[in-house]
Scaffold this active site. Structure first.
Site, PDB file in Angstrom:
ATOM      1  CG  ASN A   2       5.764  -1.794   8.055  1.00 44.55           C
ATOM      2  OD1 ASN A   2       4.638  -2.164   8.374  1.00 44.55           O
ATOM      3  ND2 ASN A   2       6.287  -0.647   8.469  1.00 44.55           N
ATOM      4  CG  HIS A   6       1.003   6.478   9.570  1.00 46.20           C
ATOM      5  ND1 HIS A   6       1.267   6.645  10.910  1.00 46.20           N
ATOM      6  CD2 HIS A   6       2.024   5.726   9.076  1.00 46.20           C
ATOM      7  CE1 HIS A   6       2.407   6.031  11.215  1.00 46.20           C
ATOM      8  NE2 HIS A   6       2.882   5.466  10.123  1.00 46.20           N
ATOM      9  CD  GLU A  64       7.474   4.207   4.426  1.00 41.81           C
ATOM     10  OE1 GLU A  64       8.335   4.972   3.977  1.00 41.81           O
ATOM     11  OE2 GLU A  64       6.685   4.517   5.325  1.00 41.81           O
ATOM     12  CD  GLU A  96       5.040   2.577  10.636  1.00 42.05           C
ATOM     13  OE1 GLU A  96       4.858   3.769  10.336  1.00 42.05           O
ATOM     14  OE2 GLU A  96       5.975   1.894  10.206  1.00 42.05           O
ATOM     15  CG  ASP A 100      -0.580   7.812  13.537  1.00 43.91           C
ATOM     16  OD1 ASP A 100      -0.964   7.651  12.364  1.00 43.91           O
ATOM     17  OD2 ASP A 100       0.526   8.293  13.827  1.00 43.91           O
TER      18      ASP A 100
END
Ligand code: XIL
Length: 557
Positions: free
Chosen positions: A393, A429, A351, A459, A461
């Site tokens: 990432n 996400h 990030e 990641e 979801d």
């Protein structure tokens, strides 16, 4: 006037005492200790119907997640007979929600126990290491076997020792999900013995219920996901927590059986692994790495450099630039070297693009080390393990558009400068119905591929409203399926990693109020429609070629 006031007090005291005495054990609840699935073998021992919980050298908090649960809709009481070997904290716990990692990470826990000759009550509300309520009460007869009881009346908790009220505390929103697990918390060197647990009910409420259905509902299906993924030459996995690997047997079973890659959700981050200057703590990270190795799984290391999860010795530091360089280089070198040859992929920087998607994020690292901290971090990581593949990432950079262009330009620049970067992690996400289109994600993966970079989905979801309907679950399954299709169809997309695998410990309810159900197994490890949709993709015949992208394909013959 004063007389009336005193009279009022006397009547109130009598009433309280009277009502207090009418609380009765709920039928059958004295059997609660008989369901002895307390987990964490080695620290919990069951002897002659009593449970012994030894802390050893660490603070221990156990939760009997597969045993009976207390339904918390009405008022209720819980009475526990216990004894403690030492004078430091030994308490029974009512756990209203399991945290992702620990009590600061979304968990809700009320401890009622003994410490330093007093009754102690601590309440953890999910946002801090420190209890948000911490009170002690003096009482008689607190040695040997002691009966402690907590009675919940709306948000107030009445505490009794040996059947006498000793005090009251208020704990807001202690049971957000309508139930509580039974647990225990014990400080180092102490041992707590539980002799019985009884649920009690106030006179006007006879509906207090104990639910025995909270156990695991995992039904293995042949072949497991990882076998299908192996055949397709793709990595499929999830983020994990060492504590659940140790203490939740079904968690460990599902993880080892279904996946061929894992990533630690928190254990490799700066704060857990390097909590004080000059002190590293690899306990959690080692548990994760050893589990992966025993189960022949690949490991993603997450993450070496991030603006958050930094300990106070970093947050409050007043180093010179030279010292900042030394601190970060030492951190990266130490962590990467320890897992050299074991962690195949590192999220070196996480990030790094600013919140609004323009330019670099201003962080403790960009301030301390300087704007070239990203290049430096990759160079140091590569020196420590030249075989590891190094990733940048980020989130909200999955499809095409502003932030993803910014990430693209960042990594393009790194490639051009000869910085050892091998891949980009797309976090994903997502909220069902509001994610970037699969076509845009495919295009983004493709352009990164043209720079010679791998892509990992890191990641994923897909969160749904707390009151999710069957349609929501189907829509979620559909999106999971499309995203895995995108990855299997892109030559440079090598891993499909979700941010967890069971809704039981997901970070979602704690981080996105009103949302839940983001993963492929539910809280009891039942396979959700999304699990089956992933199987469907992996069961399809080997990858469709680029021609299957139709109009969007610009591939030369
Ligand atoms: C989150 C964890 O899931 C939480 O348990 C923790 O409290 C905070 O961090 N992007 C990332 C992850 O790269 O490291 C974050 O993980 C989620 C967002």
């Amino acid at each position: 006037m004063r007389k009336f006031w005193m009279l009022g007090c006397i009547i109130l005291a009598l009433l309280t005492a009277c009502t207090a005495n009418k609380w009765q054990p709920v039928e059958g609840s004295a059997e609660l200790l008989k369901d002895l699935s307390w987990g964490c073998p080695g620290w919990v021992e069951v002897r002659d119907g009593t449970v012994l919980i030894g802390a050893g050298n660490e603070f221990r908090a156990y939760v009997n997640t597969y045993g009976p649960r207390l339904m918390t809709n009405g008022d209720f009481g819980v009475a526990v007979t216990l004894s403690a070997a030492q004078d430091n904290l030994a308490a029974f716990s009512l756990v209203g929600r399991l945290g992702t990692t620990d009590w600061w990470d979304g968990g809700r826990k009320l401890d009622v126990g003994l410490e330093a000759g007093q009754v102690i009550v601590n309440y953890y509300n999910g946002v801090s290491f420190m209890p948000s309520v911490a009170q002690t009460f003096a009482a008689e007869g607190l040695s040997g076997k002691v009966k402690l009881e907590v009675r919940r009346v709306i948000t107030e908790f009445i505490i009794l020792a040996n059947d006498k009220e000793v005090g009251r505390v208020t704990a807001e929103d202690a049971f957000p999900d309508g139930f509580a697990y039974f647990g225990a918390s014990v400080r180092p060197q102490n041992t707590l013995t539980l002799y019985d647990i009884t649920v009690t009910a106030p006179p006007e409420n006879t509906t207090v219920a104990v639910d025995f259905s909270g156990g695991s509902a995992y039904t293995p299906i042949e072949p497991p996901l990882r076998a299908l993924a192996d055949a397709r030459n793709i990595l499929i996995g999830g983020a994990v927590e060492p504590q659940h690997i140790r203490c939740d047997q079904t968690y460990a079973e599902v993880l080892g059986r279904e996946f061929n890659i894992l990533v630690a959700e928190n254990a490799f981050k700066f704060w857990p692994i390097h909590p004080e200057q000059g002190r590293y703590d690899f306990t959690g990270a080692d548990t994760v790495a050893e589990f992966a190795e025993t189960h022949a799984m690949q490991i993603r290391g997450h993450t070496l450099v991030w603006h958050t999860s930094t300990p106070d010795w970093i947050n409050n530091a007043t180093f010179t630039q030279e010292q900042w360089n030394a601190v970060l280089q030492d951190h990266i070198t130490t962590v990467v070297s320890r897992y050299k040859g074991r962690v195949a992929y590192w999220d070196v920087v996480n990030e790094g693009i600013s919140e609004n998607g323009v330019g670099l994020r201003k962080t403790v690292w960009s301030d301390g080390v300087g704007p070239d901290y990203i290049d430096k971090a990759f160079t140091w990581a590569h020196a420590a393990d030249p075989d590891a593949l190094l990733f940048y990432n980020d989130y909200a950079a999955e499809g095409m558009g502003g932030k993803s262009d910014e990430v693209y330009n960042l990594v393009k620049g790194m490639v051009e400068r000869g910085i050892p970067i091998h891949g980009v992690g797309l976090q994903m996400h997502f909220v069902a119905g509001a994610s970037p289109s699969p076509e845009d994600i495919a295009r983004n993966i493709q352009r990164l591929g043209e720079l010679g970079l791998q892509v990992h989905i890191t990641e994923l979801d897909i969160r749904l409203p707390v009151e999710a309907s069957k349609d929501d679950l189907d829509q979620q399954a559909n999106l999971y399926q499309q995203l895995l299709e995108v990855c299997t169809q892109a030559e440079n997309c090598a891993a499909f990693v979700m941010w967890g695998f069971t809704d039981r410990y997901s970070w979602v309810p704690n981080s996105f109020s009103g949302y839940d159900h983001a993963l492929i197994f539910d809280k009891a490890y039942r396979s959700k429609p999304a699990y089956f949709s992933l199987r469907k993709v992996l069961e399809m015949p080997q990858s469709l070629g680029p021609e299957d992208f139709g109009a969007s394909c610009n591939c030369a013959p």
